[in-house]
Every structure is written in C-alpha cells, then in structure tokens.
Enzyme design. Structure first.
Site, PDB file in Angstrom:
ATOM      1  N   ASP A 200     -12.146  -2.680  -4.110  1.00 13.38           N
ATOM      2  CA  ASP A 200     -10.856  -2.545  -4.430  1.00 13.38           C
ATOM      3  C   ASP A 200     -10.235  -3.580  -5.282  1.00 13.38           C
ATOM      4  O   ASP A 200     -10.499  -4.602  -5.428  1.00 13.38           O
ATOM      5  CB  ASP A 200      -9.951  -2.883  -2.889  1.00 13.38           C
ATOM      6  CG  ASP A 200      -8.725  -2.485  -2.848  1.00 13.38           C
ATOM      7  OD1 ASP A 200      -8.042  -2.074  -3.958  1.00 13.38           O
ATOM      8  OD2 ASP A 200      -7.945  -2.790  -2.022  1.00 13.38           O
ATOM      9  N   HIS A 302      -4.084   4.142   4.215  1.00 17.83           N
ATOM     10  CA  HIS A 302      -4.029   2.734   3.775  1.00 17.83           C
ATOM     11  C   HIS A 302      -3.329   1.959   5.021  1.00 17.83           C
ATOM     12  O   HIS A 302      -2.224   2.417   5.550  1.00 17.83           O
ATOM     13  CB  HIS A 302      -3.054   2.519   2.464  1.00 17.83           C
ATOM     14  CG  HIS A 302      -2.809   1.064   2.293  1.00 17.83           C
ATOM     15  ND1 HIS A 302      -1.760   0.243   2.590  1.00 17.83           N
ATOM     16  CD2 HIS A 302      -3.672   0.001   1.353  1.00 17.83           C
ATOM     17  CE1 HIS A 302      -1.851  -0.920   2.054  1.00 17.83           C
ATOM     18  NE2 HIS A 302      -3.134  -1.159   1.616  1.00 17.83           N
TER      19      HIS A 302
HETATM   20 CA    CA Z   1      -6.117  -1.426  -1.454  1.00 18.49          CA
END
Ligand code: CA
Length: 389
Positions: A200, A302
């Site tokens: 990420d 998410h």
């Molecule tokens: Ca993220």
C-alpha cells in the site's frame, strides 16, 4: 416511526506508539460514531471515516447540518433521506467530509431497518453469499526509523501476521522507491514464497516511480499494488494497470457513484476498494458495488475504524455476490488492521473477537447474525473515550 435525534460521538486515545503511512505519522486513534434515535426506542449506529480533527469537524456537519434535515423523517425511508441530504448539500459537499458525515447517518439508518425487521443487514440486502469471510492482516506501518530498522521490523511483523492465521498480509511503503523495493523484498523473504502479500503506497509515487516499484512487485509476486499514484491521476492508474502484471487496487478516497463511475470507466483498477464509511454509507455502497460488477471489477472493501465499521463491512462482504462465480469463485477478503485499536477490540458489548476466530479457523471470520449490523456498542466505553468538543 420518526427520527427524534442524531448524535455524534468522537472517541480518541493516545496510541502506545506513533504509526505512519506515506503521508504522515499519527499519535492518536480516533473513531467517529453516529447514533440515530427514534420515537419507538430503537437506536441505530453508524460510523464516519476521518481521523483526528477531521472527525471533530465532521461531528459539526452531522449535528449542525444533517441533523436538522432528517429530524422527524421516517428512518426506514433511507433512500429518500439519502437523496434529500445529498441534494441539499450538492452545492457544498458532493465529495469529501459532507459525504463522510452522510455515510455515518446512512449506516445507522440501515442498522435501524435491520432491527425493525429483526434481520441482519446482509439478509435485508438479499442474503448471505458466504457466512464467513477470509481476513487479511495488515500492519507494517512506517515509523521514524532508518531503513535497516524498518527492514528488521517488517520481517518480524510479516512473519507474525502469517503465524496469527491471516490469509494474507499488507505492508506500507513510502520511504522512497529504492528503499521501498528493499522493504518489499525483505517481507517476501520473511513470509516465504507461498504466502500472499500486498503493498500500500497511499499515493506517494509519480507514475514512473510506480512503474519502477511495480516491476519489482511483479518479480516478488505481490498480489496487489494499492494506490500507487494520486487518486486524481486517472491516466496514471490506467497506464499502470495496462503496463504491469501486478493487480492495481485503489479507490478508498473516492466518493459516491459519480466518482466511482469515472474510476471504473477509466479501467485503471483490477480491484476496487470502496470505503463504506466515506462513500455515502450502505445505500451508496450498494450502488457502487453494482457499478463495479457491471464493469466486472472485483471489490475488496477498504476497512478502517471501530467495530461498527468492521461489522458493517462483514455484513456487506456476506451480501456480495461472486462475479463471475463458479465452483472455485474469486472471494473477497476482510481487511483487518493488526495495530493497536481499542475501538475495534473493546467497543462492543459482545466483541467480534476477530483475532481469536482467525487463529482458530485458519483465517476466517464469521459474519454477525444479530439484527442490523449485529454489533451493539457499550455506552460506558463510549463515555470513557469520548472527546469533549
Ligand atoms: Ca490503503
């Protein structure tokens, strides 16, 4: 049935250690819960995405801007309420904090609808395509350390997350392309060849830097490369997806169906990561899921925040059909942050106990079956952590 009050609770505590991602370090954990009360004694809970002072500002939007728009409305008219609020805010906040604030209210309305029907949210949406979801453990945050210390710590954390039973792991990058590649290589070595890992970047690279890191990730067989470039850089996303073998993921900073239409039509994502506590709540999530599936783009939600956000996401992951389906169909994953989070582990009267479940089942987490979100917060816990604003 009528809405009688809408309240925000901003909870905060100082983390035992500072945590960072490519954009900043943070010393405190914040959660912003929304409570919607009704004249029939049923209360719904929701959550708004947004850390620290953003949460405090969003509390103002929830209580001063949205509350007067929804008082007296029937909480079961959640689509009517969504559009009333959105239309009234169109000139002021089609994206960003206004949408984060609407998200918390909308989630609470779905919690109420489930409690009225006596059904869990996934049943209300259309049923459970799965009763448990595999979780991936994310950790390996950035700290004020040099590269060697990062490498040593990431090796330990990656192996520990694998040993906790998680189905995969995710690391942060953002020290610089060259350093980041070394970090990724260290993590691959620590977990072995057969364990899945994701990376990420929180949009810290230029497109050419992202290609450089992305080629290394191909070699290391990373599963996805998350937010390599800025969310506004649709061309960058499209070029990366066309030019790299590693899956490109992203979308957590996007809002509402119109923002998602742009992203999906741009063909820059292999995996879409909508954030239900920011995009406009469950109502808008369902529309975005349909849009994503209309583009045959798989979705891995998410997930960030308290147990309310985690429970909401478990419900949504249960209700998500497999596209395109099959005997051994592609399955979504639950994102689980392995760093210190009292608001996830200590908030509920009956905790979700995700770590225990993951350890016992080899990575699976059960979908809550109680009415609504299937998660009731402990009011004493809220009082204890609530910030005076
Ligand atoms: Ca993220």
């Amino acid at each position: 049935m009528k809405i009688t009050d809408v309240k925000s609770h901003v909870l905060q505590y100082e983390l035992p250690e500072e945590l960072g991602y490519s954009q900043q370090y943070y010393a405190e954990r914040t959660a912003h819960l929304v409570e919607v009360m009704t004249d029939e004694g049923i209360t719904g809970w929701g959550e708004c995405f947004g850390p620290g002072n953003v949460a405090i500002a969003n509390k103002g939007i929830v209580e001063c801007v949205i509350r007067p728009m929804v008082l007296g409305e029937d909480p079961l008219d959640r689509d009517v309420i969504w559009h009333k609020v959105y239309n009234l805010l169109r000139d002021h906040g089609r994206e960003g904090m206004a949408m984060q604030s609407l998200s918390g209210v909308d989630i609470a309305l779905w919690d109420i609808a489930g409690k009225v029907a006596g059904m869990p949210l996934h049943k209300l949406i259309g049923g459970a395509h799965r009763t448990r979801v595999k979780a991936y453990g994310y950790g390996m945050m950035l700290k004020r350390q040099n590269l060697a210390d990062h490498i040593a710590r990431f090796r330990d954390e990656a192996a520990a997350i694998r040993d906790m039973g998680f189905a995969a792991t995710k690391m942060k990058v953002g020290l610089g392309p060259k350093e980041d590649i070394e970090l990724c290589r260290a993590v691959r070595e620590a977990i072995g060849d057969d364990f899945r890992f994701m990376v990420d970047a929180n949009h810290c690279y230029t497109t050419s830097e992202a290609f450089h890191v992305g080629r290394a990730l191909e070699e290391l067989d990373a599963y996805w490369f998350e937010e390599p470039v800025a969310p506004e850089d649709l061309d960058g996303f499209r070029e990366l997806r066309a030019g790299l073998k590693v899956n490109i993921s992203g979308g957590e900073t996007e809002f509402n169906r119109w923002g998602w239409r742009r992203i999906l039509e741009n063909r820059g994502l292999d995996i879409a990561q909508p954030e239900v506590c920011a995009i406009g709540g469950v109502s808008e999530y369902l529309r975005i899921l349909a849009l994503a599936h209309a583009h045959f783009t798989p979705v891995v939600n998410h997930v960030w925040g308290s147990a309310i956000a985690v429970a909401t996401n478990l419900q949504l992951l249960a209700a998500m059909p497999s596209i395109p389906g099959g005997m051994f169909a592609w399955e979504p994953l639950l994102e689980f942050d392995t760093t210190d989070n009292r608001f996830r582990d200590g908030l509920l009267v009956e905790p979700l106990e995700i770590r225990r479940q993951v350890k016992a089942t080899g990575g699976y987490v059960d979908v809550p079956t109680g009415p609504g979100l299937g998660a009731e917060p402990d009011r004493d816990f809220i009082k204890h952590h609530e910030v005076d604003t």
